[in-house]
Design an enzyme around this catalytic site. Structure first.
Site, PDB file in Angstrom:
ATOM      1  N   ASP B1228       0.831  -1.191   0.000  1.00 41.97           N
ATOM      2  CA  ASP B1228       0.000   0.000   0.000  1.00 41.97           C
ATOM      3  C   ASP B1228       0.866   1.242   0.000  1.00 41.97           C
ATOM      4  O   ASP B1228       1.788   1.330   0.799  1.00 41.97           O
ATOM      5  CB  ASP B1228      -0.820  -0.025   1.299  1.00 41.97           C
ATOM      6  CG  ASP B1228      -2.251   0.321   1.036  1.00 41.97           C
ATOM      7  OD1 ASP B1228      -2.477   1.068   0.074  1.00 41.97           O
ATOM      8  OD2 ASP B1228      -3.121  -0.162   1.775  1.00 41.97           O
ATOM      9  N   LYS B1297      -7.390   9.830   9.891  1.00 42.48           N
ATOM     10  CA  LYS B1297      -6.776   9.263   8.693  1.00 42.48           C
ATOM     11  C   LYS B1297      -7.454   9.711   7.399  1.00 42.48           C
ATOM     12  O   LYS B1297      -6.825  10.245   6.497  1.00 42.48           O
ATOM     13  CB  LYS B1297      -6.784   7.737   8.766  1.00 42.48           C
ATOM     14  CG  LYS B1297      -6.160   7.122   7.525  1.00 42.48           C
ATOM     15  CD  LYS B1297      -6.111   5.619   7.580  1.00 42.48           C
ATOM     16  CE  LYS B1297      -5.766   5.084   6.202  1.00 42.48           C
ATOM     17  NZ  LYS B1297      -5.689   3.646   6.140  1.00 42.48           N
ATOM     18  N   ASP B1456      -3.869   2.827  -5.515  1.00 42.37           N
ATOM     19  CA  ASP B1456      -2.510   2.920  -5.005  1.00 42.37           C
ATOM     20  C   ASP B1456      -2.159   1.736  -4.119  1.00 42.37           C
ATOM     21  O   ASP B1456      -1.316   1.830  -3.256  1.00 42.37           O
ATOM     22  CB  ASP B1456      -2.302   4.244  -4.252  1.00 42.37           C
ATOM     23  CG  ASP B1456      -3.298   4.394  -3.126  1.00 42.37           C
ATOM     24  OD1 ASP B1456      -4.153   3.517  -2.981  1.00 42.37           O
ATOM     25  OD2 ASP B1456      -3.221   5.385  -2.395  1.00 42.37           O
TER      26      ASP B1456
END
Lengths: 395, 1541
Positions: B1228, B1297, B1456
């Protein structure tokens, strides 16, 4: 500095205007409008959107700063002209001083009308001011009139917010307001307990009206406390729309029908926009769409809830069906009423029409508000109705 | 004080006015400039506007100008009327027609756009020039004494004496522009003066003067010796033509006009027209000043025009006939006259703008700058010029392809029925051609494309500044000087910048709107043709020609008709279409010739001459037979027929198919494509036969369009009630089916009878109702009934769904109809040879292989058959129409559930309205009884899906272009766009050179070629929970039984207080909302699990496509690896790989990653942690539901469980290194957006915090921010901030986050607050009443925390935003090209409302991405930074995918997050880092800046309106100011092991 000066001027002016009737024409509004150099926040300097969110995020510290003290937080119109205030006072009725009916004045601002009302002998006046800026002056005034005037920090037009949850002044629940004021619930057919006078917020006229008419039908919010009568200044176009008669296929809509069904609408006075002071940027140049309704005035309109509204079968429990029916019917004003009725209550359309004494080919846009109410009452009584999907859809 | 102020005010006023004046000047110049530019644009605009726009500033006195224009337009009206008469007469003079055929072409382009009105300016010139003609004629005669030379090229043309006249005229004209017309030249001192300075001033001068010289020489006087071969050739023809002209003039006259003198005059006039074009030329080449004389002429010639016009009319009286192909063009003397007129016109349209330009001295200045600005524009004029020239002068053979091309247009067959204006224009064209010959000298020099290119380049670089200078000298030098200086500065800057930039873009198409109209016409016509309604299609096209949509037509639409006629062998009809093409000013393209040849091929009696004539015309259009065969799109046996025709003429012709495919030359991937020795492309673990078998399975599914699968919901035993309901439903359905069928037929009949009516109430959808059999429509309708949820569905949704289903079926049918499927099978079965394990190793990519195979199997239909997609509006209309049928006709017995009572018939569907916020939307609602029946029948035991919802059973077709790939039959766009009416992306992709897309296509193919299968043990566990009670915690949607009950409100009961009632009401609203949420979640889970269950034992593939930024997505919408934790956990690679030495460690680390714990530990630390909890892991694997349930607390519980099971299996296997693992391991990016920003800005601090720098421990930006926020909070709490105290202990990484992650993508405070609010809601013991306040407080802290951490990225973001804002303010859409060559355009526009009228309801469709509307500045600017970053991360992903593929890895991505097998993680990481470095080693921001400058600032001069200019300058400044970069060393990334972790 100048703000303070302005305050001084205003206070001086107020006392002057309260005692001079009609002697000073419309000079005051302009003067009274708070136009200090610090300017009405958010009006002269419209919130500029930062063009980068990151920029926005990173550069401009925490949140929107609280309004600097000394400026009104909202932009709106005021009644600044004592002559006008006088006129409004007269329209509110001769029985101001009998004390049975409380008068709510919404957003009095500088308090010109307040003063006039008190002068005219109002026994129970409640000033509901939403803007902290004006509160000190009003409180001052409150002190001078031992008990005839109460000042509450509350915005009448934001009572009972739809989202619920906790409320902070000036937002309030009607319950709290009325309990605080010691006004108890009343039956619908009782006398008018409260008269409300004010200017509809310019920005959300329609939405505010809709909210009021809905709560009226549901007998919620302030309408639990009886038939609250409204004396509102609204823009001319809005008034004209509200009172559109059947047959005008463009302006005749569900909203009009509901308003006309709920209220006895009466125009009391028309006053050009210029007479109102205020900080609204649009105060002097209301938008005028091309080819649309005239909109040069603010209209003082009395909205008196019909006493007979709930006496012939309509109850808060079947009101949703009525609202639903009216809205569905009036989406297409040029549709045949009979088709719509058939949809709502299968196959009963012609029967209903004949009972109402209407033509078979009448269009939905040609039916009067009262007729819609009677139609609904008829329909609801019919045995078929219980099976129809209208009843189920709304439940 | 006030006095002072007043003074200041007046001063400023003065300044203002001064500025304005300057501006005006500039503006004028500007207009002249634009004129030329606009040749292209004109096509789409109404000529009249253009005319007004460009011309009016030239006439200061508008009244006068208007009057003049008015007069002229009147004249033209008369002309037009006459022509129409002619047309109606329908007398076709064949020969005549042919002539026109030839000539028109040149005019054609200009004409397309410009119907009548454009011609007006010409008329003026016509008048003006009359006087001069006589003089010229005399000169001409002198010249003509010289002996004529023969022209090979022009064939038959010059035979006729009449024709000769023309030629003469031509020569004259050419002479005039060059130096031939001394009078004119002398007229304005400027003109003469100008050229010399130019020569000296600019490098061009060298190029330019010779050209001029040659021109002048040949035209004017024989005396100067021919310097170049060009000039020599050119000089001779004019003379010849003149000669003939004289001789023939008599004849020509006698035929059409009795008086020779008159003729001469006419010719002269024409000649001058001709000149205009040449002059235009001159302009291009920088001769500008010459045009000055024109202005004068304009005035002078007025009087004469009328006479000429009349003559013209006479000429035109002859009815043009259809011409067969170009043959015997000029045979008739009479014709010649006409031709002349044509030439004039042609001149006008082709270079119409230049003539206008020439009118004013400015014009001279204008074209050159333009040329410099857009290479396209420069290219165009020369071509035209050359065209006219060569046509004019037959003698010189077409030297260059350019000339050839230009000549081809003349061939277009002029229609007899054309409008007068066009005709006249045609005749003028001929003239121009004639003149062209004079211009020849020039033309020749220009003809050579190379030279041309050079010249253009020079000019462009020189920037047309010279031209500007001239312009200035002509006007007021002083005032312009200032402006000029500015401009020069800007230009210098620009040229410097653009020097390096790549290919210049077309000025962005105004063609968008056209495109939209065109698409609907195309699809309509195609549908008609498909249905065999040829007659109607024909009439439709005709009506289009009559309507104002005519200007939107293109060649493609005509080709459709030609194809039909070709099938019928109706050559004459095809010829007619050619004429129409011609009329509309279009050029026949490969498709047109294909159809023509096909027809000839089908017609055995067709003579070879006809074919060869066609071929030769094709050649003139610069189309070779090879081009034809490679570019054309063929259906069925069309290709073979074309070949047959060709073989009749060239029996030994063999199509040259070996043409190598161009390879991608982008610097980033050049090596990848050229050096592939080390590449080991992976193979699939299947045999070829196996794959072929799978192909046929997939084919049969797609053929059926829909697929019905079993639902995973436990099969309940069929109760009596269910059986009863099903029986009733079945009975009803047959009933409904019958009714619908009948009504549909009736309605279709009605539509058919009114198909040509103009009544707007009759929808124009008849053809769309015929593409399928009636019963298929009915089936689709009945199916949609069952899909309707009980609470109803919005009308738009139901309708577009219906329409779409029909469209899908239609496309499949269409493919069968074209015999495409058989060929697909052949090619595919060969293609499997590349992928299968039992075949030889190839060193080509799937796409390349497919292309080769396609070339090998060239006969038969083209695979990428381009069926025009139905526009959204059409689908919608069709859907509503069907829906209307259903609402009005479907009835059932109201007492159907209580048999015995005979109830009334009630409709089963209702159309009503509902309110979404303030919008009132149409709604379709089933009658409650119907809903009840559906519910009780429990038919949900099987689900029906469109076939493209399922994963594919065979490897998807490789994308070979933006139009072919993915599913076998279902149409799939390469770029999926969720906005209605957005076609700009498709246009962009089409325009984009295919080889630049190769890298993108190949990476998408690679992602699609990954085979998957279902993790069965996990699926069973999930299904068991799903069928039990669900679990919100584990993200398994609970069944409706678990939903809260909706309380029944008893308003009437007086026992309850108002407060209680209000409370109930709120509860009820909440419960309703919750129910509907749960329902949709449940259905979503049901679909996913059912598909997974259906695929339980199969291997499948996900074809991929991308969004407009290049981010890739799997096409199947429900079940794919992009989904939630549950679906991701369900998927494993079909192919396993032995773990090898490090595989197990990676599995363990992956498991820890999935838990979300240990984010800050090193890999070693994570591994140790995993080892320490090995018991928990094994327990989870063995007793997932009854054990310690360790896995349930993970961030991604289901994937964690899957991983636990895998680890358990490995540990229990005899040799862990040999264990065959199928589980994907994820890597990741840590805050990937930030990584790209940091790399772009080489920002050391940011690079460090997002792991671009090698570090022993992973940096976690989220924890960092959380920590910072916690500090802020503690500080505030100390100071007594209440909310800060409440928040104590609640600030965690998880809370911040999402906000941190999305902030780089431009999340706003508002959105950020919502995100945080959501997180806080999830914390069980957080006091709910504080959520709002807390989230508001937190978002502020997060934002200010980030502000401190990322300074550099903020600068870049600001720069991007600023650029986008300014670009958008100038009215353009932001567009860029990714480093991988993918063009991106932002589809955010102001809303345009389209009304769809229908019986049921008038719908308004909001088109928010209609490229014809102005851009939505706010969206454009806010979205640019995130979109740009996304386009970068997509490029990074694609690069990684390509290189992983060449390394033989299995690779898939979720944006991603990169997945591969455990043993290959290390390799993938290496590739990933290397590619990141490679990507960012490109000067990305500089390239972007150059690209944007080039794209948005090149038109700066032509756009120079006062205030606009300021805006442009500002834009230029901003664009040129690329943010400075820090000193981070990019190479360090290669060492950073936590870059992706």
């Amino acid at each position: 500095m100048s703000t303070r000066m302005w305050r001084a001027v205003e206070l001086a002016m107020r006392s002057v205007c309260c005692h001079t009737h009609r002697s000073r024409p419309c000079v005051l509004p302009g003067v009274l409008a708070p136009k200090g150099p610090s300017g009405p926040r958010g009006v002269l300097m419209p919130q500029r959107r930062a063009y980068s969110s990151l920029d926005n995020a990173l550069s401009s510290g925490p949140g929107r700063p609280p309004p600097p003290p000394g400026t009104p937080a909202t932009s709106r119109h005021h009644i600044g002209d004592p002559a006008l205030a006088q006129l409004v006072t007269q329209q509110l009725g001769p029985d101001l001083d009998d004390g049975k009916t409380a008068i709510f004045e919404c957003n009095p601002g500088p308090g010109v009308l307040t003063q006039t009302l008190l002068n005219a002998g109002a026994q129970r006046l409640v000033a509901l001011e939403g803007d902290e800026f004006y509160l000190p002056y009003l409180r001052e005034l409150e002190g001078c009139h031992n008990g005839r005037l109460e000042v509450v920090h509350c915005d009448y037009f934001k009572l009972d917010p739809a989202c619920g949850g906790r409320t902070k002044p000036p937002t309030m629940t009607a319950d709290k307001l009325f309990t605080d004021l010691g006004i108890s619930e009343a039956d619908w057919t009782d006398d008018v307990p409260v008269k409300v006078v004010g200017i509809l917020p310019r920005v959300q006229e329609r939405a505010t009206l809709l909210k009021m008419v809905y709560s009226l039908f549901e007998r919620a919010s302030v309408y639990r406390y009886g038939r609250i009568e409204l004396f509102l200044f609204m823009s001319e176009s809005e008034y004209l729309k509200m009172t559109t008669r059947p047959g005008d296929m463009f302006h005749y809509r569900a909203f009009n029908v509901l308003c006309q069904m709920a209220w006895d609408v009466r125009l009391l006075h028309k006053e050009p926009w210029e007479s109102f002071g205020g900080t609204s940027a649009r105060s002097s140049t209301p938008k005028k769409g091309k080819g649309k309704l005239p909109n040069d005035h603010l209209c003082l309109v009395r909205l008196c809830p019909r006493a007979a509204l709930f006496s012939s079968g309509l109850t808060p429990s079947n009101v949703p069906s009525l609202l639903f029916m009216v809205k569905q019917c009036l989406v297409q004003r040029k549709a045949r009423l009979v088709h719509r009725l058939n949809q709502l209550s299968p196959d009963s359309g012609s029967k209903l029409l004949s009972e109402m004494g209407m033509q078979e080919d009448i269009l939905t846009g040609q039916v009067h508000a009262d007729e819609y109410r009677r139609l609904f009452e008829l329909m609801e009584q019919s045995p078929d109705f219980k099976d129809s999907w209208l009843a189920q859809a709304v439940a | 004080m006030s006095l002072l102020r007043i003074c200041a005010f007046s001063k400023s006023l003065n300044r203002c006015s001064l500025f304005e004046r300057c501006g005006l000047r500039g503006l004028r110049v500007d207009h002249c400039l634009t004129t030329r530019n606009n040749v292209v644009r004109r096509i789409s605009e109404t000529p009249w506007c253009l005319q007004r726009r460009h011309f009016s500033p030239l006439f200061p006195k508008t009244v006068e100008g208007k009057k003049r224009i008015f007069e002229q337009s009147q004249l033209f009206e008369v002309l037009e009327a006459r022509i129409q008469q002619l047309q109606s007469d329908g007398i076709l003079d064949v020969q005549h027609a042919k002539v026109q055929f030839l000539q028109t072409p040149s005019s054609a382009q200009g004409l397309t756009s410009g119907k009548g009105p454009k011609r007006v300016p010409w008329a003026e010139k016509l008048k003006q020039e009359k006087k001069k003609t006589e003089q010229k004629l005399q000169k001409l005669k002198n010249v003509e004494d010289k002996p004529p030379s023969k022209s090979k090229h022009s064939k038959g043309r010059l035979k006729t004496p009449g024709t000769s006249l023309k030629t003469i005229s031509t020569s004259v004209s050419s002479a005039s522009p060059a130096s031939a017309s001394p009078p004119k030249a002398s007229a304005s001192p400027h003109s003469t003066a100008a050229p010399p300075p130019k020569a000296s001033a600019s490098p061009h001068s060298t190029a330019a003067p010779p050209r001029k010289a040659s021109a002048s020489q040949h035209s004017a006087a024989p005396s100067p010796p021919p310097v170049s071969p060009h000039s020599a050739t050119s000089s001779s023809p004019p003379k010849a033509s003149k000669r003939k002209g004289k001789g023939s003039s008599g004849q020509g006259k006698s035929q059409s006009l009795t008086d020779p003198k008159e003729l001469a005059e006419v010719e002269d006039a024409k000649v001058q027209f001709l000149q205009t074009p040449s002059s235009a030329r001159g302009l291009t080449s920088g001769k500008g000043p010459k045009r000055v004389p024109w202005a004068e002429k304009l005035k002078q010639e007025k009087k004469k025009t009328e006479q000429k016009l009349q003559k013209l009319k006479n000429v035109e009286d002859k009815p043009p006939s259809k011409s067969k192909h170009s043959k015997g063009r000029l045979k008739t003397p009479g014709t010649s006259l006409k031709t002349i007129s044509t030439s004039v016109s042609s001149a006008s349209p082709a270079s119409a703008s230049p003539p206008k330009a020439s009118a004013s001295p400015h014009s001279t200045a204008a074209p050159p700058p333009k040329a410099s600005a857009s290479p396209h524009s420069t290219a165009a004029p020369p071509r035209k010029a050359s065209a006219s020239q060569h046509s004019a002068a037959p003698s010189p053979p077409p030297v260059s392809p350019h000339s050839a091309t230009s000549s081809s247009p003349p061939k277009a067959i002029p229609k007899s029925g054309q409008s007068d204006s066009q005709r006249s224009s045609k005749s003028k064209m001929t003239e121009s051609q004639g003149k062209g010959s004079s211009g020849r000298g020039k033309s020749q020099s220009l003809t050579d494309p190379k030279e041309l290119a050079e010249v253009e380049e020079l000019e462009s670089q020189g920037k047309g500044s010279s031209g500007r200078e001239r312009g200035q000298s002509l006007t007021d030098p002083k005032e312009l000087a200032e402006v000029e200086e500015l401009v020069r500065k800007v230009n210098a800057q620009l040229s410097h910048l653009t020097a390096s930039s790549t290919n210049p873009e077309d000025p962005k198409g105004d063609s968008q709107q056209n495109r939209y109209i065109l698409l609907s016409c195309l699809s309509y016509l195609e549908t008609c043709v498909f249905n065999g309604q040829v007659e109607h299609a024909h009439r439709f096209l005709q009506s289009l020609h009559r309507s104002k949509k005519r200007q939107h037509l293109n060649t493609e639409i005509h080709n459709i008709m030609m194809r039909v006629w070709a099938k019928k062998g109706a050559l004459n009809q095809i010829a007619r279409v050619f004429i129409r093409l011609e009329e509309a000013g279009l050029k026949p393209d490969a498709g047109s010739y294909c159809a023509a040849l096909e027809c000839m091929g089908r017609n055995p009696s067709c003579s070879p001459q006809v074919i060869s004539r066609c071929l030769s015309r094709m050649e003139e259009d610069s189309l070779s037979v090879d081009d034809l065969l490679s570019q054309g799109v063929f259906h069925r046996d069309e290709r073979d027929m074309v070949l047959k025709a060709i073989h009749r003429v060239q029996p030994d012709y063999q199509p040259n198919v070996s043409a190598s495919i161009a390879t991608c030359s982008l610097p980033l991937v050049r090596d990848f494509y050229t050096k592939r020795i080390d590449h080991r492309y992976p193979k699939l673990a299947f045999t070829q036969k196996d794959l072929q078998e799978r192909f046929s399975q997939q084919l049969s599914i797609e053929q059926a369009c829909t697929i019905t699968i079993d639902s995973v919901e436990a099969h309940k035993p069929v109760t009596e009630d269910m059986a009863k309901m099903r029986a009733i439903l079945a009975e009803q359905r047959t009933q409904w089916r019958k009714e619908l069928l009948q009504v549909l037929r009736e309605r279709k009949m009605f539509l058919f009878n009114n198909i040509n009516s103009k009544d707007h109430k009759v929808p124009k959808i008849y053809p769309y109702l015929c593409v399928l059999d009636d019963w298929e429509y009915v089936d689709i309708m009945i199916q949609s009934l069952a899909k309707l949820p009980a609470i109803g569905e919005s009308l738009t949704f139901v309708a577009s769904d219906l329409g779409l289903q029909i469209y899908n079926k239609y496309t499949v049918r269409h493919k069968y109809h074209n015999k495409l499927v058989e060929k697909l099978g052949t090619v595919y079965s060969d293609y499997t040879g590349l992928l299968a394990k039992d075949t030889k190793v190839h060193d080509v990519l799937p796409r390349e292989h497919w292309c080769q195979l396609e070339m090998k199997h060239s006969s038969g239909p083209t695979l990428s058959g381009n069926l025009t997609p139905w526009p959204y509006i059409v689908t919608l209309e069709l859907g509503i129409y069907l829906l209307d049928l259903m609402v009005k006709n479907l009835k059932m017995n109201g007492n159907i559930l209580n048999p015995g009572h005979d109830g009334k018939l009630i409709p089963i569907l209702y159309h009503m309205y509902t309110y979404r916020s303030i919008k009132q939307i149409g709604f379709i609602k089933p009658h409650p009884i119907l809903a009840q029946m559906h519910q009780r029948a429990v038919e949900s035991t099987s689900l029906t899906f469109d076939s493209y919802v399922m994963p594919m059973l065979c490897p998807p077709l490789p994308w070979t272009s933006s139009k072919f790939g993915a599913y076998l039959l279902s149409p799939t766009p390469l770029m999926r766009i969720r906005w209605v009416g957005a076609i700009q992306h498709e246009l962009l992709l089409e325009k984009c050179e295919n080889e630049n897309l190769h890298a993108v296509l190949d990476s998408i193919n690679q992602l699609g070629n990954c085979a998957w299968r279902v993790n069965k043990p996990l699926l069973d566990i999930i299904i068991s929970i799903f069928n039990d009670r669900g679990s919100e915690k584990l993200d398994i949607a609970p069944p409706p039984l678990e939903a809260p009950k909706i309380p029944h409100i008893r308003y009437d009961d007086p026992a309850y207080t108002a407060a209680e009632k209000a409370h109930w009401k709120r509860e009820a609203i909440y419960a309703k909302k919750k129910c509907s949420e749960m329902h949709s979640l449940r259905m979503d889970a049901l679909y996913k699990l059912s598909i997974a269950n259906h695929m339980r034992d199969k291997v499948f593939w996900f074809p991929h496509s991308m969004d407009f930024r290049g981010r890739t997505y799997p096409c199947p919408p429900h079940f794919n690896h992009l989904g939630s934790d549950v679906t991701r956990a369900l998927l494993v690679f079909a192919e396993g790989k032995p773990l090898g030495p490090k595989g197990l460690d990676w599995l363990k680390i992956h498991l820890v990653n999935l838990t979300g714990l240990k984010k800050k530990s090193s890999l070693q630390g994570r591994l140790e942690y995993a080892n320490s909890i090995i018991d928990d892991i094994l327990d989870s694997a063995d007793n997932p539901l009854n054990g310690k349930k360790w896995w349930m607390d993970a961030d991604e519980p289901w994937q964690a469980l899957g991983c636990c099971m895998e680890i358990a299996n490995v540990l229990r296997s005899p040799d862990p290194t040999q264990f065959i693992s199928h589980l994907p391991v994820h890597q990741d990016g840590s805050c990937n957006g930030m990584q790209h920003y940091a790399a772009l800005g080489r920002d050391v601090g940011a690079a460090n915090s997002v792991n671009l720098m090698p570090c022993d421990f992973p940096q976690d930006v989220y924890s960092g921010v959380a920590q910072q926020v916690e500090e802020f909070r503690a500080r505030d709490a100390e100071q007594g901030v209440k909310i800060a105290k409440v928040l104590e202990g609640f600030i965690s990484r998880k809370v911040v986050k999402q906000t941190v992650m999305t902030m780089v993508y431009g999340v706003t405070r508002y959105g950020g607050r919502l995100q945080i609010e959501k997180r806080l809601q999830q914390i069980d013991n957080f006091p709910k009443e504080n959520v709002w306040e807390a989230s508001f407080y937190l978002v502020q802290q997060v934002f200010s925390g980030l502000k401190e951490m990322f300074q550099g990225s903020r600068e870049i973001q600001d720069w991007l935003t600023d650029s986008a804002r300014l670009i958008s303010k100038t009215g353009s859409t932001v567009e860029w090209v990714t480093p991988l060559g993918l063009p991106v355009i932002q589809p955010y526009h102001r809303k345009r409302v389209v009304k769809v009228k229908n019986d049921l309801q008038h719908l308004t469709v909001m088109m928010s991405s209609d490229a014809t509307a102005l851009p939505d500045t706010v969206k454009q600017k806010n979205a640019f930074p995130p979109n740009f970053i996304h386009s970068l991360d997509s490029a990074h992903m694609m690069l990684t995918a390509l290189h992983c593929y060449s390394a033989g890895l299995t690779f898939v991505s979720v944006h991603d997050c990169f997945w591969t097998h455990a043993p290959s993680v290390d390799i993938m990481n290496k590739v990933c880092r290397e590619q990141f470095v490679a990507l960012h080693s490109e000067p990305i921001l500089q390239d972007l800046s150059n690209f944007l400058l080039h794209k948005y600032c090149h038109g700066i001069l032509s756009e120079m309106k006062n205030n606009k200019y300021v805006a442009y300058r500002r834009l230029m400044q901003v664009l040129a100011k690329v943010p400075a970069t820090g000193d981070f060393d990019l190479q360090q990334v290669k060492e950073s092991k936590y870059f992706f972790n």
